[in-house]
Write a protein that holds these residues in place. Structure first.
Motif, PDB file in Angstrom:
ATOM      1  N   ASN A 108      48.419  39.745  49.864  1.00  0.00           N
ATOM      2  CA  ASN A 108      49.264  39.257  49.048  1.00  0.00           C
ATOM      3  C   ASN A 108      48.649  38.317  48.148  1.00  0.00           C
ATOM      4  OD1 ASN A 108      48.426  37.144  50.798  1.00  0.00           O
ATOM      5  ND2 ASN A 108      50.973  36.473  50.880  1.00  0.00           N
ATOM      6  N   GLN A 111      47.064  40.714  45.488  1.00  0.00           N
ATOM      7  CA  GLN A 111      48.013  41.273  44.748  1.00  0.00           C
ATOM      8  C   GLN A 111      48.292  40.157  43.537  1.00  0.00           C
ATOM      9  OE1 GLN A 111      49.932  44.306  45.090  1.00  0.00           O
ATOM     10  NE2 GLN A 111      50.862  43.504  42.868  1.00  0.00           N
ATOM     11  N   THR A 112      48.410  38.986  43.951  1.00  0.00           N
ATOM     12  CA  THR A 112      48.835  37.896  42.906  1.00  0.00           C
ATOM     13  C   THR A 112      47.536  37.684  41.692  1.00  0.00           C
ATOM     14  OG1 THR A 112      49.551  36.504  44.645  1.00  0.00           O
ATOM     15  CG2 THR A 112      48.776  35.278  42.777  1.00  0.00           C
ATOM     16  N   GLU A 113      46.218  37.983  42.326  1.00  0.00           N
ATOM     17  CA  GLU A 113      45.025  38.103  41.490  1.00  0.00           C
ATOM     18  C   GLU A 113      45.195  39.268  40.611  1.00  0.00           C
ATOM     19  OE1 GLU A 113      42.687  35.708  40.623  1.00  0.00           O
ATOM     20  OE2 GLU A 113      43.964  34.582  42.276  1.00  0.00           O
ATOM     21  N   TRP A 114      45.705  40.330  41.179  1.00  0.00           N
ATOM     22  CA  TRP A 114      45.858  41.688  40.363  1.00  0.00           C
ATOM     23  C   TRP A 114      46.773  41.258  39.045  1.00  0.00           C
ATOM     24  CZ3 TRP A 114      43.965  46.252  39.227  1.00  0.00           C
ATOM     25  CH2 TRP A 114      45.096  47.152  38.609  1.00  0.00           C
ATOM     26  N   ASN A 115      48.108  40.501  39.664  1.00  0.00           N
ATOM     27  CA  ASN A 115      49.099  40.534  38.505  1.00  0.00           C
ATOM     28  C   ASN A 115      48.797  39.632  37.417  1.00  0.00           C
ATOM     29  OD1 ASN A 115      51.068  42.164  40.097  1.00  0.00           O
ATOM     30  ND2 ASN A 115      51.763  40.390  41.181  1.00  0.00           N
ATOM     31  N   LYS A 116      47.848  38.726  37.581  1.00  0.00           N
ATOM     32  CA  LYS A 116      47.323  37.954  36.727  1.00  0.00           C
ATOM     33  C   LYS A 116      46.478  38.636  35.421  1.00  0.00           C
ATOM     34  CE  LYS A 116      46.406  33.744  39.579  1.00  0.00           C
ATOM     35  NZ  LYS A 116      45.387  32.901  40.093  1.00  0.00           N
ATOM     36  N   ARG A 118      47.168  41.508  34.412  1.00  0.00           N
ATOM     37  CA  ARG A 118      48.059  42.731  33.720  1.00  0.00           C
ATOM     38  C   ARG A 118      48.802  41.910  32.679  1.00  0.00           C
ATOM     39  NH1 ARG A 118      51.587  45.990  38.012  1.00  0.00           N
ATOM     40  NH2 ARG A 118      50.653  47.506  37.662  1.00  0.00           N
TER      41      ARG A 118
END
Length: 118
Positions: A108, A111-116, A118
């Motif tokens: 997770n 996932q948080t870093e990935w969303n940043k 985008r």
């Protein structure tokens, strides 16, 4: 170009050309620099550049028009992405997971870093 010791130079050249295709520097069916031009640009032996071009040709990324030079294959981007995905899944991702486990990083957090991004 600064070459790394990890991979043969011809593969590093092939990777560079592939990245240039992905970045849009060369379009589908567009002529790419000749082997001589590319070897001079990178200051490598012409045989090394020939090997890189042969490799890319065998991978379906470029094709040769006799007497005219090398051109980007119509489906080059798909070939490059598929090859890079396979390499990522087989080599890079297992190492990333190993590091995550050693460092106690949970999915997770990734996932948080990935969303940043985008």
């Amino acid at each position: 170009m600064n070459f790394k010791d990890a991979n043969p130079i011809y593969l590093q050249i092939a990777e560079r050309i592939s990245e240039e295709i992905l970045a849009g520097k060369f379009s589908s069916n567009e002529r790419i620099p000749s082997v001589r031009e590319y070897s001079a640009l990178l200051e490598v032996n012409i045989n090394t550049a020939v090997k890189a071009y042969d490799y890319l040709s065998n991978q379906g990324v470029i094709y040769n028009k006799r007497g005219m030079g090398y051109f980007v294959s119509p489906d080059a981007i798909e070939h490059i992405r598929e090859s890079n995905r396979k390499q990522f899944m087989d080599e890079t991702l297992p190492e990333v997971f190993r590091q995550m486990k050693l460092l106690g990083i949970e999915f997770n957090q990734i996932q948080t870093e990935w969303n940043k991004l985008r």
